[in-house]
Design a protein around this motif. Structure first.
Motif, PDB file in Angstrom:
ATOM      1  N   PRO A 186       0.835  -1.198   0.000  1.00 18.89           N
ATOM      2  CA  PRO A 186       0.000   0.000   0.000  1.00 18.89           C
ATOM      3  C   PRO A 186       0.876   1.258   0.000  1.00 18.89           C
ATOM      4  N   GLN A 187       0.456   2.253  -0.750  1.00 24.88           N
ATOM      5  CA  GLN A 187       1.178   3.533  -0.763  1.00 24.88           C
ATOM      6  C   GLN A 187       0.160   4.642  -0.983  1.00 24.88           C
ATOM      7  N   CYS A 188      -0.604   4.889   0.052  1.00 26.90           N
ATOM      8  CA  CYS A 188      -1.718   5.833  -0.031  1.00 26.90           C
ATOM      9  C   CYS A 188      -1.256   7.237   0.370  1.00 26.90           C
ATOM     10  N   SER A 189      -1.724   8.239  -0.361  1.00 27.75           N
ATOM     11  CA  SER A 189      -1.237   9.598  -0.151  1.00 27.75           C
ATOM     12  C   SER A 189      -1.748  10.220   1.147  1.00 27.75           C
ATOM     13  N   ASN A 190      -2.957   9.854   1.570  1.00 30.35           N
ATOM     14  CA  ASN A 190      -3.562  10.517   2.732  1.00 30.35           C
ATOM     15  C   ASN A 190      -3.740   9.599   3.941  1.00 30.35           C
ATOM     16  N   CYS A 191      -3.182   8.399   3.896  1.00 27.15           N
ATOM     17  CA  CYS A 191      -3.419   7.445   4.977  1.00 27.15           C
ATOM     18  C   CYS A 191      -2.208   6.528   5.128  1.00 27.15           C
ATOM     19  N   GLN A 192      -1.810   6.289   6.369  1.00 25.85           N
ATOM     20  CA  GLN A 192      -0.706   5.378   6.669  1.00 25.85           C
ATOM     21  C   GLN A 192      -1.165   4.263   7.609  1.00 25.85           C
ATOM     22  N   ALA A 193      -2.443   3.900   7.509  1.00 24.10           N
ATOM     23  CA  ALA A 193      -3.021   2.959   8.471  1.00 24.10           C
ATOM     24  C   ALA A 193      -2.486   1.541   8.310  1.00 24.10           C
ATOM     25  N   CYS A 194      -2.146   1.130   7.083  1.00 24.74           N
ATOM     26  CA  CYS A 194      -1.641  -0.228   6.851  1.00 24.74           C
ATOM     27  C   CYS A 194      -0.191  -0.323   7.314  1.00 24.74           C
ATOM     28  N   MET A 195       0.053  -1.149   8.313  1.00 23.50           N
ATOM     29  CA  MET A 195       1.407  -1.333   8.820  1.00 23.50           C
ATOM     30  C   MET A 195       1.790  -2.801   8.746  1.00 23.50           C
ATOM     31  N   SER A 196       2.931  -3.072   8.140  1.00 23.40           N
ATOM     32  CA  SER A 196       3.435  -4.444   8.110  1.00 23.40           C
ATOM     33  C   SER A 196       3.753  -4.895   9.525  1.00 23.40           C
ATOM     34  N   CYS A 197       3.496  -6.159   9.812  1.00 27.35           N
ATOM     35  CA  CYS A 197       3.785  -6.670  11.159  1.00 27.35           C
ATOM     36  C   CYS A 197       4.441  -8.030  11.083  1.00 27.35           C
ATOM     37  N   ARG A 198       5.253  -8.323  12.079  1.00 32.84           N
ATOM     38  CA  ARG A 198       5.945  -9.599  12.141  1.00 32.84           C
ATOM     39  C   ARG A 198       6.167 -10.000  13.595  1.00 32.84           C
TER      40      ARG A 198
END
Length: 235
Positions: A59-71
């Motif tokens: 994801p590379q959204c201009s107005n949102c950074q809600a998606c975060m990779s997790c491990r």
């Protein structure tokens, strides 16, 4: 190490987000003509890319950074009470790592799972063509964990073997076996497999705080999130 500066990326046009109402999403894909090998795939996973079929995306959204990779750092992982109960309930499960899931037994289990759990999703209705395109990979990094009880197939986890961990691509199972909590058990099994292989992480994909369907990922502690290109730990 592959020079990522030479890698071509392609972005989609903004489209309605599948996870947060009212938001517009943009997805970046790696050039489908790129020569993807284990080294490159592992590098891109560190940067938050995921695999779907033969495509690597982020994801590379201009107005949102809600998606975060997790491990999950598997050496530090300690199962909580609920997870220990889940392991106890599934002591009779036999786990086998296999190279192929191209039999009718595997596909029929997948089809029943999609019809039971995901009638509102993009994978419905299931088809063998879509099944193969989504869950198989031509890079030689994918294996499949079969879960069986007395020989009967009750679940499959699709795992990509990276240089530093396992990437949990997808799991499907007999959705009638509610008491087994197969979704939870599949993650625990992948943690154990990573530990056995001496790998450091299990990559769980994206976590979105506002998305209830993804809340289960924070049950596995400690959890690391990719924030501003740095992996930060939630204890």
């Amino acid at each position: 190490m592959t020079d990522l500066s030479t890698l071509k990326l392609f972005a989609t046009q903004p489209h309605p987000c599948s996870y947060i109402n009212g938001e517009q999403a943009t997805t970046v894909f790696v050039d489908p003509e790129a020569n993807v090998d284990l080294e490159l795939y592992s590098q891109l996973s560190l940067l938050g890319f995921r695999r779907s079929g033969s495509h690597l995306y982020r994801p590379q959204c201009s107005n949102c950074q809600a998606c975060m990779s997790c491990r999950i750092p598997v050496v530090l992982f300690k199962p909580n009470r609920s997870q220990r109960r889940c392991l106890q309930k599934n002591q009779d499960v036999t786990i086998n790592a296999v190279d192929r899931i191209d039999t009718s037994e595997h596909y029929n289990l997948y089809a029943r799972y999609i019809e039971s759990r995901h009638q509102d999703g993009d994978m419905y209705p299931p088809s063998e063509e879509q099944y193969k395109a989504f869950l198989t990979s031509e890079w030689g990094s994918t294996r499949y964990l079969e879960f069986r009880v007395a020989g009967e197939l009750i679940g499959v986890s699709v795992c990509d073997y990276l240089e530093d961990g396992l990437s949990a691509v997808y799991t499907f199972y007999n959705a009638d076996l509610h008491e087994r909590s197969m979704g939870k058990y599949a993650i625990l099994a992948q943690i154990q497999k990573a530990q056995e292989l001496g790998l450091s992480y299990v990559y769980l994909g994206y976590w979105i705080k506002q998305c209830e369907k993804m809340s289960y990922k924070t049950d596995y502690r400690p959890l690391e999130l990719l924030i501003n290109r740095r992996w930060l730990r939630l204890n």
